[in-house]
Design an enzyme around this catalytic site. Structure first.
Site, PDB file in Angstrom:
ATOM      1  N   ASN A 126     -29.003  46.296  -4.605  1.00  0.00           N
ATOM      2  CA  ASN A 126     -29.512  45.319  -5.323  1.00  0.00           C
ATOM      3  C   ASN A 126     -31.305  45.896  -5.136  1.00  0.00           C
ATOM      4  O   ASN A 126     -32.058  45.664  -4.210  1.00  0.00           O
ATOM      5  CB  ASN A 126     -29.477  43.897  -4.849  1.00  0.00           C
ATOM      6  CG  ASN A 126     -30.511  42.933  -5.570  1.00  0.00           C
ATOM      7  OD1 ASN A 126     -30.963  43.239  -6.609  1.00  0.00           O
ATOM      8  ND2 ASN A 126     -30.569  41.701  -4.772  1.00  0.00           N
TER       9      ASN A 126
ATOM     10  N   LYS B 172     -33.844  44.568  -6.786  1.00  0.00           N
ATOM     11  CA  LYS B 172     -34.711  43.510  -7.142  1.00  0.00           C
ATOM     12  C   LYS B 172     -35.706  43.775  -7.997  1.00  0.00           C
ATOM     13  O   LYS B 172     -35.649  44.820  -8.913  1.00  0.00           O
ATOM     14  CB  LYS B 172     -35.089  42.922  -5.754  1.00  0.00           C
ATOM     15  CG  LYS B 172     -34.124  42.681  -4.914  1.00  0.00           C
ATOM     16  CD  LYS B 172     -34.426  41.991  -3.470  1.00  0.00           C
ATOM     17  CE  LYS B 172     -33.092  41.824  -2.618  1.00  0.00           C
ATOM     18  NZ  LYS B 172     -33.382  40.954  -1.453  1.00  0.00           N
TER      19      LYS B 172
ATOM     20  N   HIS C  17     -27.805  34.791  -7.015  1.00  0.00           N
ATOM     21  CA  HIS C  17     -28.722  35.559  -5.670  1.00  0.00           C
ATOM     22  C   HIS C  17     -29.602  34.461  -5.111  1.00  0.00           C
ATOM     23  O   HIS C  17     -30.037  33.540  -5.754  1.00  0.00           O
ATOM     24  CB  HIS C  17     -29.276  36.909  -6.068  1.00  0.00           C
ATOM     25  CG  HIS C  17     -29.661  37.370  -5.097  1.00  0.00           C
ATOM     26  ND1 HIS C  17     -31.118  37.133  -4.383  1.00  0.00           N
ATOM     27  CD2 HIS C  17     -29.556  38.459  -4.320  1.00  0.00           C
ATOM     28  CE1 HIS C  17     -31.245  37.993  -3.294  1.00  0.00           C
ATOM     29  NE2 HIS C  17     -30.235  38.652  -3.193  1.00  0.00           N
TER      30      HIS C  17
ATOM     31  N   GLU D 167     -32.133  34.301  -3.835  1.00  0.00           N
ATOM     32  CA  GLU D 167     -33.688  34.464  -4.802  1.00  0.00           C
ATOM     33  C   GLU D 167     -33.650  33.753  -5.764  1.00  0.00           C
ATOM     34  O   GLU D 167     -34.589  33.229  -6.358  1.00  0.00           O
ATOM     35  CB  GLU D 167     -34.196  35.707  -4.757  1.00  0.00           C
ATOM     36  CG  GLU D 167     -34.630  36.420  -3.426  1.00  0.00           C
ATOM     37  CD  GLU D 167     -34.582  37.974  -3.157  1.00  0.00           C
ATOM     38  OE1 GLU D 167     -34.197  38.692  -4.250  1.00  0.00           O
ATOM     39  OE2 GLU D 167     -34.264  38.278  -1.945  1.00  0.00           O
TER      40      GLU D 167
ATOM     41  N   GLU E 209     -24.221  36.442   1.592  1.00  0.00           N
ATOM     42  CA  GLU E 209     -25.409  36.723   1.944  1.00  0.00           C
ATOM     43  C   GLU E 209     -26.311  35.644   2.698  1.00  0.00           C
ATOM     44  O   GLU E 209     -26.705  34.506   2.063  1.00  0.00           O
ATOM     45  CB  GLU E 209     -26.374  37.366   0.725  1.00  0.00           C
ATOM     46  CG  GLU E 209     -25.574  38.383   0.033  1.00  0.00           C
ATOM     47  CD  GLU E 209     -26.666  39.058  -0.621  1.00  0.00           C
ATOM     48  OE1 GLU E 209     -26.907  40.421  -0.356  1.00  0.00           O
ATOM     49  OE2 GLU E 209     -27.307  38.532  -1.535  1.00  0.00           O
TER      50      GLU E 209
ATOM     51  N   GLY F  92     -33.798  40.275   3.904  1.00  0.00           N
ATOM     52  CA  GLY F  92     -34.870  41.278   3.973  1.00  0.00           C
ATOM     53  C   GLY F  92     -35.689  40.698   5.169  1.00  0.00           C
ATOM     54  O   GLY F  92     -37.024  40.933   5.571  1.00  0.00           O
TER      55      GLY F  92
ATOM     56  N   SER G 104     -29.919  42.462   5.248  1.00  0.00           N
ATOM     57  CA  SER G 104     -30.418  43.652   6.267  1.00  0.00           C
ATOM     58  C   SER G 104     -29.297  44.498   6.916  1.00  0.00           C
ATOM     59  O   SER G 104     -29.442  45.099   7.862  1.00  0.00           O
ATOM     60  CB  SER G 104     -30.835  42.970   7.746  1.00  0.00           C
ATOM     61  OG  SER G 104     -32.050  41.982   7.119  1.00  0.00           O
TER      62      SER G 104
HETATM   63  P1  PGA Z   1     -31.691  42.873   2.170  1.00  0.00           P
HETATM   64  O1  PGA Z   1     -31.254  42.135   0.904  1.00  0.00           O
HETATM   65  O2  PGA Z   1     -30.485  44.016   2.570  1.00  0.00           O
HETATM   66  O3  PGA Z   1     -33.090  43.724   2.012  1.00  0.00           O
HETATM   67  O4  PGA Z   1     -31.522  41.956   3.300  1.00  0.00           O
HETATM   68  C1  PGA Z   1     -30.059  42.091   0.371  1.00  0.00           C
HETATM   69  C2  PGA Z   1     -29.628  41.005  -0.706  1.00  0.00           C
HETATM   70  O5  PGA Z   1     -30.780  40.444  -1.226  1.00  0.00           O
HETATM   71  O6  PGA Z   1     -28.952  41.444  -1.364  1.00  0.00           O
END
Ligand code: PGA
Length: 249
Positions: free
Chosen positions: A9, A11, A94, A96, A166, A172, A212
């Site tokens: 992803n 983003k 997601h 976010e 997730e 992140g 992560s």
């Molecule tokens: P990350 O993000 O691997 O940077 O933690 C995962 C995601 O948001 O899909």
């Protein structure tokens, strides 16, 4: 039989030339090594046409969509528009989208139904926040998100559903759910799919972990029985790291 999947992803990251470079490196690897999992990327919307037309093996999906097929929705992209450039995978719900853009469980469900109706494979993201985990509400929250996201999704449509668990506190942040925490929740999700549909559907649905994931922890997390791969954010922006994660299978 469910498939293992590693999905990146991207983003709102990467400039045009960086996106093409990263994509080419991953594609070069997947062409030469034939990985034992599906490899997908979810790039920024503006890069989709170029990458889609360059792709021979990597699957490409959109990061978001509107549930209406067309109309006065400035700044949005519809599934039929994505379809018109050859896309058939979409990330939905997601965290976010939920936390920053206030997307509700009900909107997530509308997008899922619209995606299935438009012939897409929907990657549905669910996961609890830190306060929900610390107050021991994680199973309840994830169950509710999953129940609503799958509302009115038929048994036959489940072949076009992938679930991504997730935990928001691990996205992140560098903080990863332990392989045991991931397994425990994935098992719970699979159990829910058995109850909502059938044992067969539950066994055939891929459930990805996201939060992560990096080369140093991918193997251990992917090694858990109910973890069928990962949705990778930060580490998917580095070709070497992403390739190492793919190679964990
Ligand atoms: P990350 O993000 O691997 O940077 O933690 C995962 C995601 O948001 O899909």
């Amino acid at each position: 039989m469910r498939k293992n999947i590693v999905a990146g992803n991207w983003k709102m990251n990467l400039l045009a030339h960086e996106a093409v470079e990263l994509f080419n490196e991953i594609q070069h690897f997947t062409l030469s090594e034939t990985p034992s999992c599906r490899v997908l990327v979810f790039p920024g919307t503006i890069y989709l046409p170029a990458l889609q037309s360059n792709s021979t093996i990597i699957e490409i999906g959109g990061q978001n969509c509107h549930f209406e097929s067309h109309g006065a929705f400035t700044g949005e992209v519809s599934l039929s528009q994505l379809r018109s450039i050859g896309l058939s995978k979409i990330l939905i719900g997601h965290s976010e989208r939920r936390s920053i853009f206030h997307e509700t469980d009900q909107e997530t469900n509308k997008k899922v139904l619209a995606a299935l109706n438009a012939g897409f494979e929907a990657f549905i993201c669910i996961g609890e926040s830190l306060s929900e985990r610390t107050s021991q509400k994680h199973f309840e929250i994830v169950s509710e998100q999953l129940n609503i996201a799958l509302s009115e999704v038929s048994e036959s449509d489940m072949k076009n559903i992938v679930i991504a668990y997730e935990p928001v506190w691990a996205i992140g942040t560098g903080e990863t759910a332990s392989p045991e925490q991931a397994q425990e929740m994935h098992q719970h999700i699979r159990q829910m799919l058995t109850e909502l549909y059938s044992e067969e559907i539950a066994q055939n649905t891929s459930i990805l972990y996201g939060g992560s994931v990096k080369p140093s922890n991918a193997k251990e997390i992917f090694g858990k029985e109910d973890v069928d791969g990962g949705l990778i954010g930060g580490a998917s922006l580095n070709a070497g790291d992403f390739i190492e994660i793919i190679s964990s299978f």
